[in-house]
Design a protein around this motif. Structure first.
Motif, PDB file in Angstrom:
ATOM      1  N   ASP A   1       0.839  -1.210   0.000  1.00 30.91           N
ATOM      2  CA  ASP A   1       0.000   0.000   0.000  1.00 30.91           C
ATOM      3  C   ASP A   1       0.867   1.251   0.000  1.00 30.91           C
ATOM      4  OD1 ASP A   1      -2.126  -1.621   0.003  1.00 30.91           O
ATOM      5  OD2 ASP A   1      -2.949  -1.025   1.947  1.00 30.91           O
TER       6      ASP A   1
ATOM      7  N   GLU B   1       0.716   4.150  -2.753  1.00 29.90           N
ATOM      8  CA  GLU B   1       0.471   5.550  -2.452  1.00 29.90           C
ATOM      9  C   GLU B   1       1.581   6.462  -2.967  1.00 29.90           C
ATOM     10  OE1 GLU B   1      -0.774   5.391   1.606  1.00 29.90           O
ATOM     11  OE2 GLU B   1      -2.727   4.641   0.908  1.00 29.90           O
TER      12      GLU B   1
ATOM     13  N   GLU C   1      -4.392   9.403 -13.350  1.00 28.61           N
ATOM     14  CA  GLU C   1      -5.808   9.556 -13.009  1.00 28.61           C
ATOM     15  C   GLU C   1      -6.484   8.191 -12.992  1.00 28.61           C
ATOM     16  OE1 GLU C   1      -8.041  11.388 -11.219  1.00 28.61           O
ATOM     17  OE2 GLU C   1      -6.267  12.579 -11.720  1.00 28.61           O
TER      18      GLU C   1
ATOM     19  N   ARG D   1      -5.414   6.327  -9.886  1.00 27.58           N
ATOM     20  CA  ARG D   1      -6.051   6.893  -8.677  1.00 27.58           C
ATOM     21  C   ARG D   1      -7.508   6.458  -8.592  1.00 27.58           C
ATOM     22  NH1 ARG D   1      -3.451  12.190  -9.963  1.00 27.58           N
ATOM     23  NH2 ARG D   1      -1.423  12.045  -8.910  1.00 27.58           N
ATOM     24  N   LYS D   2      -8.195   6.510  -9.716  1.00 31.94           N
ATOM     25  CA  LYS D   2      -9.616   6.148  -9.737  1.00 31.94           C
ATOM     26  C   LYS D   2      -9.777   4.673  -9.337  1.00 31.94           C
ATOM     27  CE  LYS D   2     -13.634   6.377 -12.900  1.00 31.94           C
ATOM     28  NZ  LYS D   2     -14.356   5.395 -12.162  1.00 31.94           N
TER      29      LYS D   2
ATOM     30  N   TRP E   1      -7.786   2.884  -7.527  1.00 34.92           N
ATOM     31  CA  TRP E   1      -7.453   2.726  -6.105  1.00 34.92           C
ATOM     32  C   TRP E   1      -8.607   3.216  -5.234  1.00 34.92           C
ATOM     33  CZ3 TRP E   1      -4.452  -0.011  -3.228  1.00 34.92           C
ATOM     34  CH2 TRP E   1      -4.056   0.401  -1.961  1.00 34.92           C
ATOM     35  N   ASP E   2      -9.156   4.389  -5.556  1.00 39.21           N
ATOM     36  CA  ASP E   2     -10.247   4.956  -4.750  1.00 39.21           C
ATOM     37  C   ASP E   2     -11.532   4.147  -4.905  1.00 39.21           C
ATOM     38  OD1 ASP E   2      -8.488   6.877  -3.973  1.00 39.21           O
ATOM     39  OD2 ASP E   2      -9.229   8.435  -5.340  1.00 39.21           O
ATOM     40  N   ASP E   3     -11.854   3.797  -6.152  1.00 45.28           N
ATOM     41  CA  ASP E   3     -13.092   3.047  -6.382  1.00 45.28           C
ATOM     42  C   ASP E   3     -13.023   1.647  -5.776  1.00 45.28           C
ATOM     43  OD1 ASP E   3     -13.911   5.241  -7.735  1.00 45.28           O
ATOM     44  OD2 ASP E   3     -13.984   4.315  -9.731  1.00 45.28           O
TER      45      ASP E   3
ATOM     46  N   ALA F   1     -11.583   0.908  -2.928  1.00 40.62           N
ATOM     47  CA  ALA F   1     -11.386   0.947  -1.464  1.00 40.62           C
ATOM     48  C   ALA F   1     -12.479   0.171  -0.731  1.00 40.62           C
ATOM     49  CB  ALA F   1     -11.328   2.397  -0.979  1.00 40.62           C
ATOM     50  N   TRP F   2     -13.742   0.360  -1.144  1.00 36.32           N
ATOM     51  CA  TRP F   2     -14.834  -0.315  -0.420  1.00 36.32           C
ATOM     52  C   TRP F   2     -14.757  -1.822  -0.593  1.00 36.32           C
ATOM     53  CZ3 TRP F   2     -18.687  -3.306  -2.644  1.00 36.32           C
ATOM     54  CH2 TRP F   2     -18.805  -3.246  -4.045  1.00 36.32           C
TER      55      TRP F   2
END
Lengths: 94, 330
Positions: free
Chosen positions: B110, B114, B299, B302-303, B305-307, B309-310
């Motif tokens: 992780d 990051e 981008e 990042r998307k 990784w963020d999408d 997360a759940w």
């Protein structure tokens, strides 16, 4: 930040009857998922017929510094190898 | 090469006499081609440089899925689609082997992700060029994977055990990648006039960026000298680039395509081709983030990784709940 999935060590047994062999590791939330992911990552080209997964934290290993005391004693015991013994040629293969 | 401009300690290489006994024992092992394993003593600089290099290599595999993934839905036949899917899946696997190798040095996956997303860690400059046509998928396999193999084959003998082992697996799989790329190029080059032009255009656009993959000349770099003494770099950038050109030019000739370099000529004396250097200003611009698609690439990562997360959190929560239930039942 969220918590990272634990690390699993992956062992695969090939098709020719040899033992399971360590092939690498991966992160997974639980053992079942680790097995599924190991299938996708480590057996894409017929590498195996059986998978073991072990959470990395459960493995106990020898320390690099202990290499001498642990492994050196076996170096001097050459009589444990068949080549130590001279068998006359007339006896043939033994 | 998937790792470019990796900085080491920045100091010159120490001689054995200048080292304390522990470091000397380490260097003697490296010199004798004995592998260094995760729990062995190693200099701080060796560890740091390896994390940078393996991390950059891993990120390149992951970001490298994007230009190819771009064509999965538009592959010309179902067979080509299945092949491309298998290749992109391989790249994910390669990223994973390398992340695992880096993790044995004490950095978490992780953490590396990051650092990629924040721009602190880099990936290869080559993936900041777009894949505009199907012929580009051929050119990427043929040239980009070809250049990567050039670099990765010697790294199978690198001094750090987990890295060397990851490279062995990767090299086994990588040759399929290059051959499938060349297969696409052969089909296009021998196809209709429009297809041939498309193949030539792909070669024109990917030739110099592929030469840049090896990085600028490092004949006099202290970083390279140190990395070579540690055997985490086996050849100089120029050596590998020369080898790549010598191997690739006849392959282009077979295709009936023209390498976009008017100065290209066989040099009998050195037994290799003379060729033009790529535009190094462009290379440094791309590294700094000003390449054609740098922003899109980061981008997209990042998307993802963020999408995701759940999903990562949800699966972990589920696993913990089941583990607790199992304990309660025992």
């Amino acid at each position: 930040m969220s918590k990272e999935w634990p690390l699993w060590e992956i062992f695969i047994r090939g098709q020719h009857g040899l033992s399971h062999r360590h092939v690498g590791s991966l992160h997974a939330p639980d053992a079942e998922t680790a097995v599924k992911n190991a299938r996708d990552v480590y057996t894409r080209r017929n590498e195996g017929v059986s998978i073991w997964v072990v959470e990395a934290k459960h493995i106990t290993a020898t320390a690099p510094g202990d290499k001498g005391p642990i492994f050196e004693p076996s170096e001097s015991k050459i009589y444990r190898h068949p080549t130590f013994y001279d068998i006359p040629d007339e006896i043939g293969h033994m | 090469m998937y790792a470019q401009m990796v900085k080491s300690t920045g100091q010159g290489v120490k001689s054995l006499d200048e080292m304390d006994p522990v470091e000397r024992e380490f260097q003697e092992k490296v010199d004798a081609d004995i592998r260094i394993e995760p729990r062995d003593w190693m200099p701080e600089g060796y560890k740091k440089t390896l994390i940078r290099q393996i991390g950059q290599h891993a990120h390149s595999e992951i970001v490298g899925q994007l230009p190819e993934g771009n064509w999965i839905t538009r592959a010309p036949t179902l067979e080509r689609k299945m092949i491309l899917l298998a290749k992109v899946q391989d790249e994910a696997g390669h990223g994973l082997y390398l992340y695992c190798a880096a993790e044995t040095l004490g950095i978490s996956r992780d953490d590396m992700t990051e650092q990629l997303l924040s721009g602190k860690m880099k990936y290869s400059s080559i993936f900041n060029y777009p894949t505009l046509t199907w012929a580009d998928i051929g050119a990427v396999g043929w040239l980009v994977d070809g250049a990567a193999i050039m670099n990765q084959v010697p790294l199978q003998r690198t001094s750090y055990g987990p890295y060397a082992r990851a490279m062995v697996r990767i090299c086994k799989e990588e040759s399929f990648h290059q051959r499938q790329g060349y297969d696409i190029m052969m089909r296009m080059a021998k196809g209709s006039e429009a297809q041939r032009r498309m193949a030539q255009d792909a070669l024109n656009r990917f030739w110099y960026p592929s030469l840049m993959m090896f990085g600028p000349s490092d004949a006099n770099s202290v970083h390279s000298e140190q990395s070579m003494a540690w055997k985490i770099k086996i050849n100089t950038n120029d050596e590998l680039r020369q080898k790549f050109v010598d191997q690739t030019v006849p392959q282009a000739e077979y295709l009936g395509l023209t390498v976009p370099d008017e100065t290209l000529a066989w040099n009998e004396e050195k037994g290799g081709y003379d060729f033009a250097e790529p535009d190094w200003d462009e290379f440094f611009d791309v590294l700094k983030g000003a390449g054609p698609v740098n922003n899109d690439r980061l981008e997209a990562r990042r998307k993802a990784w963020d999408d995701g997360a759940w999903v990562r959190d949800g699966l972990l929560a589920h696993a913990e709940k089941r583990a607790a239930r199992k304990v309660a039942a025992e």
